[in-house]
Design an enzyme around this catalytic site. Structure first.
Site, PDB file in Angstrom:
ATOM      1  N   CYS A 241       0.951  -1.243   0.048  1.00  0.00           N
ATOM      2  CA  CYS A 241       0.176  -0.121   0.004  1.00  0.00           C
ATOM      3  C   CYS A 241       0.823   1.276   0.097  1.00  0.00           C
ATOM      4  O   CYS A 241       2.176   1.097   0.157  1.00  0.00           O
ATOM      5  CB  CYS A 241      -1.059   0.079   1.132  1.00  0.00           C
ATOM      6  SG  CYS A 241      -0.136  -0.063   2.718  1.00  0.00           S
ATOM      7  N   CYS A 277      -4.174  -5.114   2.294  1.00  0.00           N
ATOM      8  CA  CYS A 277      -3.534  -4.605   3.449  1.00  0.00           C
ATOM      9  C   CYS A 277      -4.657  -4.676   4.440  1.00  0.00           C
ATOM     10  O   CYS A 277      -5.713  -4.378   4.216  1.00  0.00           O
ATOM     11  CB  CYS A 277      -3.038  -3.272   3.449  1.00  0.00           C
ATOM     12  SG  CYS A 277      -2.349  -2.490   5.126  1.00  0.00           S
ATOM     13  N   CYS A 303     -14.289 -23.954  -2.973  1.00  0.00           N
ATOM     14  CA  CYS A 303     -14.810 -23.651  -4.333  1.00  0.00           C
ATOM     15  C   CYS A 303     -15.160 -22.283  -4.369  1.00  0.00           C
ATOM     16  O   CYS A 303     -15.623 -21.370  -3.385  1.00  0.00           O
ATOM     17  CB  CYS A 303     -16.401 -24.366  -4.165  1.00  0.00           C
ATOM     18  SG  CYS A 303     -17.360 -24.045  -5.457  1.00  0.00           S
ATOM     19  N   HIS A 311     -14.912 -29.803  -3.763  1.00  0.00           N
ATOM     20  CA  HIS A 311     -15.746 -30.874  -3.980  1.00  0.00           C
ATOM     21  C   HIS A 311     -15.939 -31.259  -5.508  1.00  0.00           C
ATOM     22  O   HIS A 311     -15.667 -30.219  -6.338  1.00  0.00           O
ATOM     23  CB  HIS A 311     -17.175 -30.383  -3.332  1.00  0.00           C
ATOM     24  CG  HIS A 311     -17.790 -29.342  -4.117  1.00  0.00           C
ATOM     25  ND1 HIS A 311     -18.603 -29.148  -5.153  1.00  0.00           N
ATOM     26  CD2 HIS A 311     -17.782 -28.044  -3.435  1.00  0.00           C
ATOM     27  CE1 HIS A 311     -18.912 -28.038  -5.511  1.00  0.00           C
ATOM     28  NE2 HIS A 311     -18.567 -27.217  -4.411  1.00  0.00           N
ATOM     29  N   CYS A 359      23.582  17.148  -5.841  1.00  0.00           N
ATOM     30  CA  CYS A 359      22.729  16.048  -6.274  1.00  0.00           C
ATOM     31  C   CYS A 359      21.618  15.662  -5.535  1.00  0.00           C
ATOM     32  O   CYS A 359      20.998  15.038  -5.782  1.00  0.00           O
ATOM     33  CB  CYS A 359      23.606  14.726  -6.606  1.00  0.00           C
ATOM     34  SG  CYS A 359      24.293  13.719  -5.365  1.00  0.00           S
ATOM     35  N   CYS A 369      35.540  15.249  10.358  1.00  0.00           N
ATOM     36  CA  CYS A 369      35.432  16.710  10.141  1.00  0.00           C
ATOM     37  C   CYS A 369      34.256  17.021   9.432  1.00  0.00           C
ATOM     38  O   CYS A 369      33.373  16.113   9.015  1.00  0.00           O
ATOM     39  CB  CYS A 369      36.615  17.042   9.590  1.00  0.00           C
ATOM     40  SG  CYS A 369      36.807  16.690   7.886  1.00  0.00           S
ATOM     41  N   CYS A 377      28.229  11.682  -6.480  1.00  0.00           N
ATOM     42  CA  CYS A 377      28.697  12.820  -7.483  1.00  0.00           C
ATOM     43  C   CYS A 377      30.190  13.397  -7.272  1.00  0.00           C
ATOM     44  O   CYS A 377      30.605  14.381  -8.082  1.00  0.00           O
ATOM     45  CB  CYS A 377      27.604  14.022  -7.843  1.00  0.00           C
ATOM     46  SG  CYS A 377      27.705  15.136  -6.425  1.00  0.00           S
ATOM     47  N   HIS A 397      35.632  26.192  10.801  1.00  0.00           N
ATOM     48  CA  HIS A 397      35.120  25.163  11.634  1.00  0.00           C
ATOM     49  C   HIS A 397      35.279  23.999  11.053  1.00  0.00           C
ATOM     50  O   HIS A 397      34.360  23.093  10.852  1.00  0.00           O
ATOM     51  CB  HIS A 397      33.459  25.324  11.478  1.00  0.00           C
ATOM     52  CG  HIS A 397      32.741  25.655  10.256  1.00  0.00           C
ATOM     53  ND1 HIS A 397      32.278  27.068   9.663  1.00  0.00           N
ATOM     54  CD2 HIS A 397      32.902  25.081   9.000  1.00  0.00           C
ATOM     55  CE1 HIS A 397      31.655  27.081   8.580  1.00  0.00           C
ATOM     56  NE2 HIS A 397      32.144  25.860   8.063  1.00  0.00           N
TER      57      HIS A 397
END
Length: 400
Positions: A241, A277, A303, A311, A359, A369, A377, A397
């Site tokens: 689902c 589901c 059946c 049957h 990407c 780091c 990519c 940083h």
């Protein structure tokens, strides 16, 4: 002079003995098949590199090792790679063809199938497997292996242009392009791939020894609780689902058996009798009947007119039919809203990852780091700024 000659002969004899012993004591038998149909049995050690196989096979095919390429599961094997990286089983078939000087950049991925845009740690990634129903000889649900072949000629000497990203790429043919190495097939032009599966529990009986993919049975990588019993099991059933509701395999069995007893299987013109589901989601019919056969050993036959047992002859009048034992199977709406495969994946990605600025591939940082390099990519970027990595990022940083 004679002493030097004796030393040289002894050295050559030692090398030959070593090579001979290495090939005699190998523990794995594989078959190398050429595009002309020649099959060469090779006893090998999984610790061998691909170049060792080329050196052994090439003289038997009248070629040099440099002319030869080895193909397995849709990928060209590189000389320096170890055979054990490919999880080769006894009597596996490798394809050897003459090189056409093409290069393939795709990294082989032959034993796992990762859902698109999902990120897992290494311990969970190692647990990802395909599950299949082995019709013979196992007659049971087993761990499977994915294989690829040419859609047109069914040859396994086929190289993919890209890896499959999810089940949608695998279940239907002609979804990924590639090149068939059989000259009479596409003559080197682009062709289409076809995926199939094999059982990993028994020694293969050849290339036609196939198993049925049970794509709705998956390892519970997100630790999602069952919508019926709330347990978190290692293996779950994910319904087809939109929400991908999840139950454990035991509750799926109970659901299937209860609906059989109540004669409440859904009839679909294309699929036959099946189930949706249990949460009542639209467009959620189970489209592979082997899911029922794998988890319910005694498959009930009845059946379709009177819904009674099998049957011969006309159906009994209504008043003479047996009373059906209705046991019922219900689920808690609150649990249904929580036990969703796709939602768990999206939350995991949102909380623990950031997209590559170029990407948009979801990326997880597990330490180190702030300098990130996208694995898809190769774009260098900053985890904090989420822009291209610069000297300013390094000075401000890098390690913060």
């Amino acid at each position: 002079m004679m002493y030097l000659l004796d030393c040289l002969l002894n050295f050559i004899r030692h090398v030959l003995d070593t090579i001979f012993a290495r090939r005699i004591n190998n523990s794995l038998l594989i078959f190398v098949k050429t595009n002309s149909g020649t099959v060469v049995p090779v006893g090998l050690d999984p610790k061998w590199e691909v170049r060792d196989v080329k050196e052994f096979v090439a003289p038997k095919l009248g070629m040099t090792p440099e002319e030869l390429i080895i193909i397995f599961a849709g990928k060209e094997l590189q000389d320096s790679e170890l055979l054990e990286e490919y999880n080769l089983a006894e009597q596996t078939v490798l394809h050897a063809v003459k090189s056409r000087r093409r290069s393939f950049k795709c990294k082989p991925r032959v034993s796992t199938c990762i859902e698109e845009d999902e990120e897992f740690d290494d311990t969970k990634r190692a647990a990802v497997n395909f599950y299949v129903y082995c019709t013979s000889p196992c007659a049971n649900i087993t761990v499977g292996k994915i294989r690829v072949r040419c859609f047109k000629c069914k040859s396994g000497a086929f190289t993919l242009d890209s890896d499959p990203k999810n089940w949608n790429y695998v279940l239907k043919p002609k979804r990924i392009t590639g090149h068939c190495e059989i000259n009479q097939c596409t003559d080197g032009e682009v062709g289409w791939s076809e995926f199939y599966f094999k059982c990993s529990e028994h020694v293969t009986k050849g290339e036609n020894d196939e198993a049925v993919a049970l794509h709705l049975i998956r390892n519970n990588l997100h630790d999602i609780q069952c919508l019926a019993c709330t347990d978190v099991r290692s293996k779950v059933f994910v319904y087809p689902c939109d929400d991908g509701h999840v139950t454990c395999l035991e509750c799926f069995c109970e659901y299937a058996v209860s609906r059989l007893r109540e004669r409440r299987f859904t009839f679909d013109y294309n699929l036959g009798y099946t189930l949706p589901c249990p949460a009542g989601c639209p467009n959620s019919l189970i489209n592979q009947p082997y899911h029922f056969k794998a988890l319910n050993k005694d498959h009930y036959v009845f059946c379709k007119k009177c819904l009674q047992g099998y049957h011969i002859g006309e159906c009994l009048p209504k008043e003479e039919q047996l009373v059906i034992d209705i046991t019922g199977y219900s689920v808690d709406p609150l649990l249904v809203s929580q036990s969703k495969w796709d939602d768990a994946s999206k939350v995991k990605i949102k909380v623990s990852t950031k997209p590559c600025p170029k990407c948009r591939t979801a990326t997880e940082r597990d330490g180190g780091c702030m300098h990130m390099v996208c694995t898809r990519c190769s774009f260098p970027w900053c985890w904090l700024c989420q822009t291209e990595w610069t000297r300013e990022c390094m000075s401000s940083h890098w390690f913060s």
